[in-house]
Design a protein around this motif. Structure first.
Motif, PDB file in Angstrom:
ATOM      1  N   THR A  25      17.353  56.112  68.309  1.00  0.00           N
ATOM      2  CA  THR A  25      16.240  56.507  67.449  1.00  0.00           C
ATOM      3  C   THR A  25      16.406  56.013  66.021  1.00  0.00           C
ATOM      4  O   THR A  25      15.581  56.289  65.174  1.00  0.00           O
ATOM      5  N   SER A  26      17.522  55.334  65.740  1.00  0.00           N
ATOM      6  CA  SER A  26      17.774  54.931  64.356  1.00  0.00           C
ATOM      7  C   SER A  26      17.592  53.430  64.156  1.00  0.00           C
ATOM      8  O   SER A  26      18.079  52.873  63.200  1.00  0.00           O
ATOM      9  N   GLY A  27      16.881  52.777  65.076  1.00  0.00           N
ATOM     10  CA  GLY A  27      16.685  51.339  64.971  1.00  0.00           C
ATOM     11  C   GLY A  27      15.787  50.973  63.814  1.00  0.00           C
ATOM     12  O   GLY A  27      14.837  51.682  63.482  1.00  0.00           O
ATOM     13  N   THR A  28      16.093  49.883  63.134  1.00  0.00           N
ATOM     14  CA  THR A  28      15.247  49.368  62.072  1.00  0.00           C
ATOM     15  C   THR A  28      14.912  47.922  62.360  1.00  0.00           C
ATOM     16  O   THR A  28      15.572  47.256  63.171  1.00  0.00           O
ATOM     17  N   TYR A  29      13.881  47.429  61.678  1.00  0.00           N
ATOM     18  CA  TYR A  29      13.370  46.096  61.931  1.00  0.00           C
ATOM     19  C   TYR A  29      13.273  45.342  60.608  1.00  0.00           C
ATOM     20  O   TYR A  29      12.562  45.769  59.691  1.00  0.00           O
ATOM     21  N   ALA A  30      14.010  44.241  60.507  1.00  0.00           N
ATOM     22  CA  ALA A  30      13.961  43.420  59.295  1.00  0.00           C
ATOM     23  C   ALA A  30      12.598  42.741  59.208  1.00  0.00           C
ATOM     24  O   ALA A  30      12.121  42.158  60.186  1.00  0.00           O
ATOM     25  N   TYR A  31      11.968  42.816  58.030  1.00  0.00           N
ATOM     26  CA  TYR A  31      10.598  42.308  57.896  1.00  0.00           C
ATOM     27  C   TYR A  31      10.445  41.533  56.598  1.00  0.00           C
ATOM     28  O   TYR A  31      10.778  42.038  55.513  1.00  0.00           O
ATOM     29  N   ASN A  32       9.949  40.302  56.707  1.00  0.00           N
ATOM     30  CA  ASN A  32       9.697  39.446  55.552  1.00  0.00           C
ATOM     31  C   ASN A  32       8.216  39.094  55.471  1.00  0.00           C
ATOM     32  O   ASN A  32       7.577  38.841  56.494  1.00  0.00           O
ATOM     33  N   VAL A  33       7.697  39.061  54.256  1.00  0.00           N
ATOM     34  CA  VAL A  33       6.325  38.610  54.013  1.00  0.00           C
ATOM     35  C   VAL A  33       6.382  37.362  53.140  1.00  0.00           C
ATOM     36  O   VAL A  33       6.950  37.385  52.047  1.00  0.00           O
ATOM     37  N   ARG A  34       5.828  36.272  53.639  1.00  0.00           N
ATOM     38  CA  ARG A  34       5.795  35.016  52.908  1.00  0.00           C
ATOM     39  C   ARG A  34       4.347  34.663  52.580  1.00  0.00           C
ATOM     40  O   ARG A  34       3.404  35.161  53.213  1.00  0.00           O
ATOM     41  N   MET A  35       4.168  33.772  51.588  1.00  0.00           N
ATOM     42  CA  MET A  35       2.834  33.383  51.152  1.00  0.00           C
ATOM     43  C   MET A  35       2.730  31.867  51.104  1.00  0.00           C
ATOM     44  O   MET A  35       3.649  31.178  50.650  1.00  0.00           O
ATOM     45  N   THR A  36       1.597  31.352  51.593  1.00  0.00           N
ATOM     46  CA  THR A  36       1.309  29.927  51.526  1.00  0.00           C
ATOM     47  C   THR A  36      -0.151  29.767  51.115  1.00  0.00           C
ATOM     48  O   THR A  36      -0.847  30.762  50.878  1.00  0.00           O
ATOM     49  N   ASP A  37      -0.617  28.507  51.045  1.00  0.00           N
ATOM     50  CA  ASP A  37      -1.966  28.273  50.531  1.00  0.00           C
ATOM     51  C   ASP A  37      -2.552  27.021  51.138  1.00  0.00           C
ATOM     52  O   ASP A  37      -1.844  26.051  51.426  1.00  0.00           O
ATOM     53  N   ALA A  38      -3.872  27.059  51.339  1.00  0.00           N
ATOM     54  CA  ALA A  38      -4.609  25.844  51.667  1.00  0.00           C
ATOM     55  C   ALA A  38      -5.087  25.226  50.352  1.00  0.00           C
ATOM     56  O   ALA A  38      -5.582  25.939  49.479  1.00  0.00           O
ATOM     57  N   PRO A  39      -4.907  23.910  50.154  1.00  0.00           N
ATOM     58  CA  PRO A  39      -5.245  23.288  48.863  1.00  0.00           C
ATOM     59  C   PRO A  39      -6.702  23.492  48.471  1.00  0.00           C
ATOM     60  O   PRO A  39      -7.577  23.664  49.328  1.00  0.00           O
ATOM     61  N   GLY A  40      -6.950  23.480  47.182  1.00  0.00           N
ATOM     62  CA  GLY A  40      -8.314  23.598  46.673  1.00  0.00           C
ATOM     63  C   GLY A  40      -8.520  22.656  45.492  1.00  0.00           C
ATOM     64  O   GLY A  40      -7.560  22.110  44.947  1.00  0.00           O
TER      65      GLY A  40
END
Length: 253
Positions: A25-40
């Protein structure tokens, strides 16, 4: 003596069961949020990122360890991305990501810096619906793909508004189409169309390079549409595989 051994056995068994129960019951999940872009078609698109939150299926909201700051989205296009937040989550399911933006959002056009009005994002945050199941013992990741061109609206009085258009991409189950065009410097839009007629688009950058990210595995029709008098170029049966960059090489217009 037998009674003492029997009691000891039950004690050891109870400790073992309790230990196993706690571990499950003590499991954790490593989580990353990255950002990218389409050119404008802008010189800079600066986003004032304050915080990132995620909400699990259990309704619990977690504030991630966010690298707050001003990000020029145009620095993260055509396969480039940057890590903006990370954390250990207790819920194996992510249902929503919320970006909280500040007021120092700007766009640079023709050497002039204009403020980007972002009233809704400042008040309640930009909410992105996600249906992502996390796995233990790996770095789970999601990529936020800003469309800089579609996200900026020029008003009638010469000001600009930020209405973020963001696509969430689970990189582990999607692939990309990349390549470049000649002559370099040609303005063009690239489009990948799936067999069920879903379109994904991006723009060619100043170096002639392009990448469309976050494509589900399958077969696509790929089209480059430059400005006239140049004519569109189409390639059929382009195969996309999860976790793979499908490189089309250099395409002459």
């Amino acid at each position: 003596m037998k009674k003492i051994l029997l009691i000891a056995t039950f004690i050891v068994f109870g400790i073992t069961v309790n230990s196993c129960s706690s571990d499950s019951t003590s499991g954790t999940y490593a989580y990353n949020v990255r950002m990218t872009d389409a050119p404008g078609p802008y010189e800079k698109v600066n986003i004032d990122l304050k915080a990132v939150e995620v909400t699990g299926n259990n309704g619990q909201t977690v504030l991630l360890n966010t690298t707050a700051g001003i990000y020029n989205l145009l620095e993260f296009s055509n396969g480039l991305s940057t890590l903006i937040a990370t954390s250990e989550l207790s819920d194996a399911n992510v249902s929503q990501i919320r970006l909280i933006l500040g007021s120092n959002n700007t766009v640079v056009v023709g050497g002039v810096t204009y403020p980007l009005d972002t009233p809704s994002a400042e008040q309640s945050g930009l909410k992105l619906q996600v249906h992502q199941t996390l796995l233990a013992d790996i770095q789970n990741e999601i990529l936020l793909d800003f469309d800089a061109n579609a996200s900026i609206v020029k008003t009638g009085n010469g000001t600009y508004k930020l209405k973020p258009v963001v696509r969430t991409i689970v990189t582990a189950i999607t692939g990309n189409i990349k390549g470049s065009i000649t002559p370099i410097g040609t303005l063009a839009v690239v489009t990948a169309t799936s067999v069920d007629a879903v379109e994904y688009s991006s723009s060619v950058n100043a170096l002639g390079e392009f990448q469309i990210s976050g494509l589900l595995p399958g077969i696509y029709t790929f089209t480059i549409t430059p400005l006239l008098p140049l004519l569109p170029v189409t390639q059929t049966n382009v195969v996309v595989t999860a976790g793979v960059n499908t490189n089309l090489g250099v395409i002459a217009l």
